[in-house]
Motif scaffolding. Structure first.
Motif, PDB file in Angstrom:
ATOM      1  N   SER A 247       0.831  -1.206   0.000  1.00 63.32           N
ATOM      2  CA  SER A 247       0.000   0.000   0.000  1.00 63.32           C
ATOM      3  C   SER A 247       0.867   1.259   0.000  1.00 63.32           C
ATOM      4  CB  SER A 247      -0.951   0.003   1.201  1.00 63.32           C
ATOM      5  OG  SER A 247      -0.236  -0.041   2.426  1.00 63.32           O
ATOM      6  N   CYS A 248       1.911   1.268   0.803  1.00 61.54           N
ATOM      7  CA  CYS A 248       2.800   2.430   0.866  1.00 61.54           C
ATOM      8  C   CYS A 248       3.567   2.603  -0.454  1.00 61.54           C
ATOM      9  CB  CYS A 248       3.789   2.284   2.019  1.00 61.54           C
ATOM     10  SG  CYS A 248       3.023   2.316   3.652  1.00 61.54           S
ATOM     11  N   PHE A 249       4.062   1.503  -0.999  1.00 63.71           N
ATOM     12  CA  PHE A 249       4.838   1.577  -2.237  1.00 63.71           C
ATOM     13  C   PHE A 249       3.949   2.003  -3.406  1.00 63.71           C
ATOM     14  CE2 PHE A 249       7.298  -0.376  -5.801  1.00 63.71           C
ATOM     15  CZ  PHE A 249       8.454   0.364  -5.626  1.00 63.71           C
ATOM     16  N   ASN A 250       2.744   1.485  -3.462  1.00 61.79           N
ATOM     17  CA  ASN A 250       1.825   1.861  -4.536  1.00 61.79           C
ATOM     18  C   ASN A 250       1.426   3.332  -4.442  1.00 61.79           C
ATOM     19  OD1 ASN A 250       1.835  -0.690  -5.695  1.00 61.79           O
ATOM     20  ND2 ASN A 250       0.061  -1.383  -4.516  1.00 61.79           N
ATOM     21  N   PHE A 251       1.305   3.828  -3.217  1.00 58.50           N
ATOM     22  CA  PHE A 251       1.021   5.256  -3.011  1.00 58.50           C
ATOM     23  C   PHE A 251       2.135   6.096  -3.635  1.00 58.50           C
ATOM     24  CE2 PHE A 251       0.885   9.205  -0.560  1.00 58.50           C
ATOM     25  CZ  PHE A 251      -0.470   9.471  -0.472  1.00 58.50           C
ATOM     26  N   LEU A 252       3.378   5.687  -3.375  1.00 59.13           N
ATOM     27  CA  LEU A 252       4.531   6.375  -3.954  1.00 59.13           C
ATOM     28  C   LEU A 252       4.526   6.275  -5.474  1.00 59.13           C
ATOM     29  CD1 LEU A 252       7.306   7.792  -3.726  1.00 59.13           C
ATOM     30  CD2 LEU A 252       8.322   5.524  -3.372  1.00 59.13           C
ATOM     31  N   LEU A 253       4.250   5.082  -6.010  1.00 61.99           N
ATOM     32  CA  LEU A 253       4.233   4.880  -7.458  1.00 61.99           C
ATOM     33  C   LEU A 253       3.211   5.780  -8.148  1.00 61.99           C
ATOM     34  CD1 LEU A 253       4.506   0.992  -7.800  1.00 61.99           C
ATOM     35  CD2 LEU A 253       6.233   2.675  -8.470  1.00 61.99           C
ATOM     36  N   GLU A 254       2.059   5.913  -7.552  1.00 61.45           N
ATOM     37  CA  GLU A 254       1.000   6.733  -8.152  1.00 61.45           C
ATOM     38  C   GLU A 254       1.420   8.193  -8.260  1.00 61.45           C
ATOM     39  OE1 GLU A 254      -2.486   6.109  -5.835  1.00 61.45           O
ATOM     40  OE2 GLU A 254      -2.693   3.986  -6.407  1.00 61.45           O
TER      41      GLU A 254
END
Length: 207
Positions: free
Chosen positions: A134-141
C-alpha cells in the motif's frame, strides 16, 4: 450473540493479546531475544495456545509488520496531501523519514532485520512483500503523476520509486544504527541536515 460469533470474538481477542505482547517484547527486548515461550509467559498462557494462531515467530512478526505498515500508510495519507506531484513527493519523503526517526525500533522491525522475509514464498513459488504494497503503490502513483506532467527526469516509475526509497531509507537506517554520529552534530542539526538532503535530492531529479 450465537456460539460461533462468541468464539470468533474470543479468537480475535486472543490474537490481539498475542500481537500486543509480541510487539512490546520485540521493541523492548529485541526480536532475536524474544521467543514464543517468552510471549506466552507475558500473556499467561501456554506456548501451545500461541501455536494455534501462529506456526512460528516469523509468521507473528509478519502480521505485526502489516500493522506497522498500516500506520505508515495512514501517515502518508495525512501528510502527503498536495495537488502538486513534486510537492507531494517531498511530503511523502519527509513523512517517511519522520516516521523512522520517531519510531526507530519499529522501523528496524519493518525494514532492517531479515526476518520474516523467508515467509514470503507463495504456493505458486513466487514471492511478494504484500505488507509494504500500500505504501509503495502510493509512492508509485504520485511518481506516475510527476512523470505524466514531465516534472521528473525519470521515465520509469519503478526506477524512480527505487531511487527515492533508497534515499530516504538510507537516511533513516543510518540514523537508526547511529552512523550519523560521524557528522559530530547535535540531534537537531542532524534532523535539519536530513531535511535539506531531501530537498536537494528532489531538486536533482526534477526537470
Amino acid at each position: 450473540m450465537g456460539i460461533a460469533d462468541r468464539k470468533e470474538r474470543e479468537k480475535l481477542e486472543m490474537k490481539r493479546l498475542i500481537m500486543e505482547a509480541s510487539m512490546r517484547m520485540f521493541l523492548e527486548v529485541g526480536y532475536e531475544k524474544t521467543s514464543i515461550r517468552n510471549i506466552a509467559e507475558k500473556i499467561e498462557y501456554s506456548p501451545a495456545t500461541i501455536y494455534l494462531y501462529y506456526k512460528d515467530k516469523d509468521e507473528l512478526l509478519y502480521d505485526l509488520q502489516a500493522q506497522a505498515f498500516e500506520q505508515l500508510f495512514e501517515v502518508f495519507k495525512e501528510k502527503a496531501t498536495s495537488r502538486s506531484p513534486m510537492k507531494k513527493l517531498e511530503q511523502i519523503a519527509k513523512a517517511y523519514v519522520q516516521f523512522g526517526l520517531e519510531k526507530p525500533d519499529l522501523y528496524d522491525l519493518m525494514f532492517i532485520i531479515r526476518s520474516p522475509m523467508k515467509k514470503l514464498e507463495r504456493e505458486d513459488g513466487s514471492e511478494a512483500w504484500d505488507n509494504g504494497a500500500s505504501c509503495f503503490n502510493f509512492l508509485l502513483e504520485v511518481i506516475q503523476q510527476a512523470i505524466d506532467q514531465k516534472l521528473l527526469k525519470f521515465k520509469d516509475r519503478s526506477v524512480a520509486a527505487l531511487s527515492i526509497w533508497a534515499m530516504v531509507h538510507g537516511l533513516v537506517s543510518l540514523n537508526v544504527r547511529c552512523r550519523l554520529k560521524v557528522m559530530d552534530m547535535e540531534e537537531d542539526g542532524i534532523v535539519g541536515a536530513i531535511d535539506v538532503t531531501i530537498d536537494e535530492y528532489l531538486k536533482m531529479i526534477k526537470i
